[in-house]
Design an enzyme around this catalytic site. Structure first.
Site, PDB file in Angstrom:
ATOM      1  N   GLY A 165      48.722 -46.194 -30.415  1.00 28.73           N
ATOM      2  CA  GLY A 165      49.514 -46.934 -31.529  1.00 28.73           C
ATOM      3  C   GLY A 165      48.794 -48.469 -31.542  1.00 28.73           C
ATOM      4  O   GLY A 165      48.184 -49.092 -32.287  1.00 28.73           O
TER       5      GLY A 165
ATOM      6  N   ASN B  45      61.305 -48.789 -35.986  1.00 30.64           N
ATOM      7  CA  ASN B  45      61.265 -48.397 -34.987  1.00 30.64           C
ATOM      8  C   ASN B  45      62.672 -48.481 -34.126  1.00 30.64           C
ATOM      9  O   ASN B  45      63.089 -47.436 -33.546  1.00 30.64           O
ATOM     10  CB  ASN B  45      60.171 -48.475 -33.558  1.00 30.64           C
TER      11      ASN B  45
ATOM     12  N   GLN C 223      55.835 -44.332 -36.454  1.00 34.16           N
ATOM     13  CA  GLN C 223      57.470 -44.173 -36.119  1.00 34.16           C
ATOM     14  C   GLN C 223      57.378 -42.635 -37.538  1.00 34.16           C
ATOM     15  O   GLN C 223      58.585 -42.403 -37.418  1.00 34.16           O
ATOM     16  CB  GLN C 223      58.199 -45.316 -36.236  1.00 34.16           C
TER      17      GLN C 223
ATOM     18  N   THR D  32      33.352 -43.959 -25.068  1.00 38.32           N
ATOM     19  CA  THR D  32      32.895 -41.943 -25.026  1.00 38.32           C
ATOM     20  C   THR D  32      34.579 -41.961 -25.502  1.00 38.32           C
ATOM     21  O   THR D  32      35.429 -42.095 -24.702  1.00 38.32           O
ATOM     22  CB  THR D  32      33.096 -41.835 -23.114  1.00 38.32           C
TER      23      THR D  32
ATOM     24  N   CYS E 276      59.443 -50.572 -26.130  1.00 36.90           N
ATOM     25  CA  CYS E 276      58.635 -52.137 -25.888  1.00 36.90           C
ATOM     26  C   CYS E 276      59.159 -53.052 -25.418  1.00 36.90           C
ATOM     27  O   CYS E 276      58.644 -54.480 -24.640  1.00 36.90           O
ATOM     28  CB  CYS E 276      57.738 -52.386 -26.987  1.00 36.90           C
TER      29      CYS E 276
END
Lengths: 394, 394
Positions: free
Chosen positions: A71, A151, A184, A242, A330
């Site tokens: 995110g 959040n 969120q 990839t 966080c």
């Protein structure tokens, strides 16, 4: 020990149905989507099917979905990528004060690159005022970043209303662009980008019972952010490397399930949420709900317990097998008080004493009753040893 | 249908032992490493254990390992991140002409930001000359990028020798930094950063029977690249975003297995490789080995079949269940001839007619004999319909 996980806003477990969808791409269909042979083509097909699934949910074109590694990466691609690509057109950005750190720190970096940012205040419930966006827009504005739902405190922002206002100011270059961080909100709110009137929207897997390490960014056709990562030209040249095929398949599956179960699950969660909030505010003195009482994510409970230290409460509850957070996941590694709760116009102590309980698919009333049994004792114990005595400013 | 996957340099399947190591982190230990409660702490422990495992293999400090979302991201963080952070110190970069597109395209982006790049030639076997690095170094040089082993032709570059030369020119700011892309080398070559004398080294999971969507960058202590992604400050503030815990655990497990089995497996593969090369060159006329005959990854076979078109051969072999590549997996979507094979001083047609067979852990002599049965017929058929007739310049 009984374990009650009430930290679903930090991250969720992998839904077994998602795990089942991912498995073949670990074991047999492990090809590189860039390979021309059958194994590569089948992997490519899986990625393109995932893109279509997500596009359908967002009501956009498949080619408007760019897969990323998280995110945060999706958010950074939206902000750094767009600002850098359109800097000749203007260097002014608008954002709310309660954005996620991925937004705020990307904007700090842009400031060093010469951009100017206007940060919008929120009201005591965490709501921005769309009129403030309108007032802040100038000729120089290229980008506006408002989170869909916060959040920490769960407040749902008026993004559709804001989108409609921004549209009026859009010039021939289609700026300012409107970005919303929906990491969120996904799973709880509608993600229809046309209805929301947004140009860029970020979602990730790890909050919606999908895999960690994968996210995606909706980029409205015609907008070309500068890549953060260069290389083989994957993802329409916007994000090389990839493709994480199992992760991408898992993200789509998780979003599909979340969308299908959204209404029923949101109703169930909102009832549990309101029951829990009501009991806490009634049972425990000197408690204040943070965030909007109604315009609120169905799984979010954020309450300040005056005269306690959030981290201590978290650790005492941890001993009882109750897992919660204080401030954003966080930020919980730092001792800085939550920028979201202080933005509500409350003193630092309100942030320090705030606990966030975020409910999930397996959360039951019994779980919450177990918490309601232990929480008052923990709060009482901490208040006995606390040096702080704040007036209850409820 | 029998399936023979000979495209391990593009990507590998997930080793069941790696899948087993990852599983608990999908199901039960799904916490966010930034969370302070038990579930978060256990996730953090898993990430830190993975970091230690990798640090041991690279002979570095755990804090010198930065997890990323792919090999390409690790490469971009090394190049864009370091160049942008040290641009006051110099704006000159050196790289070989046969670097991976992740390197070459990151350098193109840096050129637009005002950096100057010297591209070094390679000899007919794909080897750089360390003396050329020495000659190219100037006061202004901040970064040198040489791949450890080439993904297309398997040539192993003299990185330790180059590292020793660069050391002589290092100034008080410790520049120029030496970066090596080891994505293709991991699992086959020693990754001891002290012996190699490198400052930055990139590895990923998807080439070593680990998960896709995860990589890591070794960053020598004291070097501070600018982040590509900002946010919660994870990975020592160099790469924000909730850690992909299962992916990180899987990367460490994959690298651990690769390292343990490296010598025995490399010996086994090199024998198979040489058998296969020998048979093709003998059995099929007008064939040329690309890359160094001895200084070569043990699993790499890259041969030009003159007067054929590689993509057609690939698709004919695909019909037989044989999966290979022509040029790098990352370029196979485009029709551009391989920049690696043309850098060997050969005409475009040599690139167009080149086929890459990359062997893996499950590859047997029987598999190769099956290919040797079908390949000559495919080549013959294509030559019959080919308009091109090149002299064999072997």
């Amino acid at each position: 020990m009984r374990e009650i996980y009430l930290d679903h806003a930090s991250t969720t477990y992998l839904d077994p149905r998602v795990a089942g969808a991912m498995r073949p791409y670990f074991e047999n269909e492990y090809g590189n989507p860039s390979s021309l042979h059958r194994k590569g083509r089948r992997a490519k097909e899986a990625v393109e099917n995932a893109r279509q699934t997500i596009a359908k949910i967002l009501n956009c074109l498949p080619e408007e979905i760019i897969f990323t590694g998280s995110g945060s990466e999706a958010i950074n691609l939206a902000l750094l990528g767009t600002a850098r690509a359109y800097k000749e057109h203007g260097k002014h950005i608008i954002a709310s004060k309660i954005e996620h750190h991925a937004v705020l720190n990307a904007l700090k970096a842009l400031k060093k690159e010469g951009f100017e940012v206007t940060y919008l205040d929120v009201d005591k419930n965490g709501l921005i005022n769309p009129e403030d966006v309108e007032k802040a827009i100038s000729q120089d504005t290229i980008l506006i970043s408002i989170m869909y739902a916060n959040n920490e405190i769960g407040t749902i922002e008026p993004v559709a209303e804001t989108g409609a206002i921004i549209k009026k100011y859009r010039d021939s270059e289609k700026t300012p662009f409107f970005f919303i961080d929906a990491c969120q909100a996904a799973g709880a709110l509608e993600l229809n980008v046309q209805k929301l009137g947004v140009d860029l929207l970020a979602v990730n897997g790890s909050k919606i019972y999908g895999p960690k390490g994968v996210g995606c960014l909706y980029v409205r056709k015609g907008i070309r952010p500068m890549p953060l990562v260069y290389g083989g030209g994957q993802e329409n040249n916007l994000r090389s490397g990839t493709e994480n095929v199992p992760g991408i398949v898992g993200l789509a599956k998780a979003l599909e399930i979340a969308e299908r179960e959204r209404e029923a699950e949101s109703t169930r969660l909102a009832e549990l949420r309101d029951y829990f909030i009501g009991r806490i505010l009634k049972k425990i003195p000197k408690t204040v709900l943070n965030g909007h009482p109604a315009k609120r994510l169905p799984n979010n409970v954020n309450i300040t317990f005056l005269d306690i230290e959030g981290e201590s409460a978290l650790l005492y509850l941890d001993e009882k097998g109750i897992y919660i957070s204080t401030g954003s996941a966080c930020t919980s590694n730092s001792l800085e008080p939550s920028h979201v709760i202080t933005a509500l116009g409350r003193p630092y102590e309100y942030a320090h004493g705030s606990l966030r309980f975020t409910l999930g698919r397996k959360t039951t009333k019994e779980d919450l009753d177990y918490v309601l049994k232990h929480l008052p004792k923990v709060v009482e114990k901490l208040r006995r040893i606390s040096a702080v005595r704040l007036e209850n400013r409820k």
